[in-house]
Design a protein around this motif. Structure first.
Motif, PDB file in Angstrom:
ATOM      1  N   GLU A  52       0.818  -1.223   0.000  1.00  0.00           N
ATOM      2  CA  GLU A  52       0.000   0.000   0.000  1.00  0.00           C
ATOM      3  C   GLU A  52       0.849   1.270   0.000  1.00  0.00           C
ATOM      4  O   GLU A  52       0.491   2.254  -0.643  1.00  0.00           O
ATOM      5  CB  GLU A  52      -0.920   0.016   1.224  1.00  0.00           C
ATOM      6  CG  GLU A  52      -1.893  -1.149   1.294  1.00  0.00           C
ATOM      7  CD  GLU A  52      -2.992  -1.096   0.256  1.00  0.00           C
ATOM      8  OE1 GLU A  52      -3.235  -0.026  -0.326  1.00  0.00           O
ATOM      9  OE2 GLU A  52      -3.612  -2.152   0.030  1.00  0.00           O
ATOM     10  N   LYS A  86       4.126  -0.359  -5.930  1.00  0.00           N
ATOM     11  CA  LYS A  86       3.146   0.142  -4.969  1.00  0.00           C
ATOM     12  C   LYS A  86       1.736  -0.088  -5.514  1.00  0.00           C
ATOM     13  O   LYS A  86       1.467   0.131  -6.695  1.00  0.00           O
ATOM     14  CB  LYS A  86       3.397   1.637  -4.745  1.00  0.00           C
ATOM     15  CG  LYS A  86       2.474   2.292  -3.759  1.00  0.00           C
ATOM     16  CD  LYS A  86       2.860   3.759  -3.605  1.00  0.00           C
ATOM     17  CE  LYS A  86       1.894   4.518  -2.752  1.00  0.00           C
ATOM     18  NZ  LYS A  86       2.291   5.944  -2.634  1.00  0.00           N
ATOM     19  N   GLY A  87       0.846  -0.582  -4.634  1.00  0.00           N
ATOM     20  CA  GLY A  87      -0.535  -0.825  -5.028  1.00  0.00           C
ATOM     21  C   GLY A  87      -0.800  -2.223  -5.558  1.00  0.00           C
ATOM     22  O   GLY A  87      -1.939  -2.560  -5.864  1.00  0.00           O
TER      23      GLY A  87
END
Length: 110
Positions: A52, A86-87
């Motif tokens: 995250e 990221k993500g």
């Protein structure tokens, strides 16, 4: 900055991130970046998790790895690298029946 993993104690994490078995990590963390030398024994894995607030780069030193990356499966051997931006979500699995999986990983906060 010099990091000598030979002088850093192993930290053992049971069922790391919901995985199977033990994950052994020698880690240098400066508050922003985790720089790690890790080992997954035969049958061990790091569970599926989402990055995250950071990404992760995993370089395979020895052994065979299976990575679940989002909805795909990747197979890696020594000299290959997995990147989880990221993500995105991933897991790391020792894909060998006989050898430890040894890897180097960097997790930079973003």
């Amino acid at each position: 900055m010099f990091i000598d993993f030979n002088k850093i104690d192993d930290n053992v994490f049971a069922q790391f991130k919901g995985g199977v078995g033990d994950t052994r990590l020698k880690m240098n963390f400066d508050g922003l970046n985790k720089i790690m030398h890790g080992t997954l024994e035969v049958g061990a894995s790091i569970g599926l998790h989402t990055h995250e607030t950071n990404s992760e780069i995993i370089y395979i030193i020895s052994g065979e790895a299976k990575c679940i990356y989002d909805d795909t499966t990747e197979y890696l051997v020594a000299g290959q690298c997995h990147y989880c931006p990221k993500g995105h979500a991933h897991s790391l699995i020792n894909n060998s029946d006989t050898d430890d999986l040894v890897f180097f990983a960097v997790v930079p906060e973003q």
